[in-house]
Write an enzyme that holds these catalytic residues in place. Structure first.
Site, short mmCIF file in Angstrom:
data_model
loop_
_atom_site.label_atom_id
_atom_site.label_comp_id
_atom_site.label_asym_id
_atom_site.label_seq_id
_atom_site.Cartn_x
_atom_site.Cartn_y
_atom_site.Cartn_z
N ARG A 38 40.22 4.36 82.15
CA ARG A 38 41.39 4.82 81.40
C ARG A 38 41.93 3.73 80.47
O ARG A 38 41.91 2.56 80.81
CB ARG A 38 42.49 5.30 82.35
CG ARG A 38 42.78 4.36 83.45
CD ARG A 38 43.23 5.02 84.72
NE ARG A 38 42.34 6.06 85.21
CZ ARG A 38 42.72 7.02 86.04
NH1 ARG A 38 43.94 7.09 86.46
NH2 ARG A 38 41.89 7.92 86.45
N ARG A 55 45.72 8.17 76.59
CA ARG A 55 45.15 8.57 77.87
C ARG A 55 44.91 10.06 77.90
O ARG A 55 45.78 10.85 77.55
CB ARG A 55 46.09 8.18 79.03
CG ARG A 55 45.68 8.86 80.31
CD ARG A 55 45.77 8.03 81.52
NE ARG A 55 45.27 8.80 82.65
CZ ARG A 55 45.80 8.78 83.84
NH1 ARG A 55 46.85 8.01 84.09
NH2 ARG A 55 45.29 9.50 84.80
N ASP A 85 51.82 3.39 87.04
CA ASP A 85 52.32 3.97 88.29
C ASP A 85 53.70 3.41 88.60
O ASP A 85 53.92 2.19 88.51
CB ASP A 85 51.40 3.62 89.46
CG ASP A 85 50.07 4.38 89.40
OD1 ASP A 85 50.07 5.53 88.93
OD2 ASP A 85 49.05 3.81 89.80
N ASP A 115 46.95 3.24 82.56
CA ASP A 115 47.50 3.98 83.70
C ASP A 115 48.77 3.26 84.13
O ASP A 115 48.79 2.05 84.25
CB ASP A 115 46.49 3.98 84.86
CG ASP A 115 46.93 4.88 85.99
OD1 ASP A 115 46.35 5.96 86.14
OD2 ASP A 115 47.86 4.50 86.73
O1 GSY Z 1 45.60 3.76 89.85
C1 GSY Z 1 45.57 3.05 88.68
C2 GSY Z 1 44.26 3.22 87.95
N1 GSY Z 1 43.15 2.62 88.68
C3 GSY Z 1 42.87 1.31 88.86
C4 GSY Z 1 43.50 0.13 88.39
O2 GSY Z 1 44.52 0.11 87.69
N2 GSY Z 1 42.90 -1.04 88.78
C5 GSY Z 1 41.78 -1.09 89.56
N3 GSY Z 1 41.27 -2.27 89.88
N4 GSY Z 1 41.18 0.03 90.00
C6 GSY Z 1 41.73 1.21 89.65
N5 GSY Z 1 41.31 2.45 89.96
C7 GSY Z 1 42.19 3.28 89.38
S1 GSY Z 1 42.11 5.00 89.49
#
Ligand code: GSY
Length: 155
Positions: free
Chosen positions: A89, A80, A94, A92
């Site tokens: 990405r 990343r 969280d 990711d």
């Molecule tokens: O915040 C996590 C990264 N992310 C995502 C994700 O993991 N899934 C979806 N569906 N949309 C996202 N937008 C982001 S930024």
């Protein structure tokens, strides 16, 4: 030990591989349960490929900061780079919830501030812990999510 929840998402390269690799780093040998993988519409407004998302429950004594360090290590190991804020990405991760704890910014905020806005988080979280997500929260969350299957059985 208490249950902690982390969300993993990928929409670049081989999402199945990135999720599997990220899980191994995030769980670090702790007992864990993983939701199914969901294909989800990207949230944030940028045109990009759909994501694959899952949530993992980890039983651990690790602190919020230690879990954040695991999340960052998992992202780094999967290549990343810090690009666009809402952009595509490889991986990711969280930190959503650390038991019942609340913690303060700037480094990490739990519960995650956008936890209850996003269907790609709430649907898999509810699969693992139905008591943590109400019907109303689910209805008010944004984004289309479709269950694909378990990480091990995909493809
Ligand atoms: O915040 C996590 C990264 N992310 C995502 C994700 O993991 N899934 C979806 N569906 N949309 C996202 N937008 C982001 S930024």
């Amino acid at each position: 030990m208490r249950p902690c929840y982390l969300s993993l998402g990928s929409n670049v390269g081989d999402p199945q591989q990135h999720l599997a690799s990220g899980l191994a780093i995030v769980c670090e040998g702790d007992v864990h349960r993983t939701s199914r993988v969901y294909e989800t519409d990207p949230v944030g407004g940028l045109a990009q490929d759909n994501f694959w998302n899952l949530v993992v429950e980890v039983l651990t004594d690790a602190t919020a900061h230690q879990l954040l360090a695991r999340a960052q290590a998992a992202e780094l190991a999967n290549g990343r780079t810090r690009g666009l804020r809402w952009g595509p990405r490889t991986l990711d991760v969280d930190v959503l919830l650390v038991g019942n704890e609340t913690s303060d910014p700037p480094e990490i905020l739990v519960p995650h501030p956008r936890l209850y806005e996003r269907a790609f988080v709430l649907v898999p979280l509810r699969e693992l812990a139905a008591d943590l997500v109400s019907e109303d929260q689910l209805r008010d969350s944004v984004g289309r999510v479709v269950a694909l299957g378990t990480l091990e059985t995909l493809r």
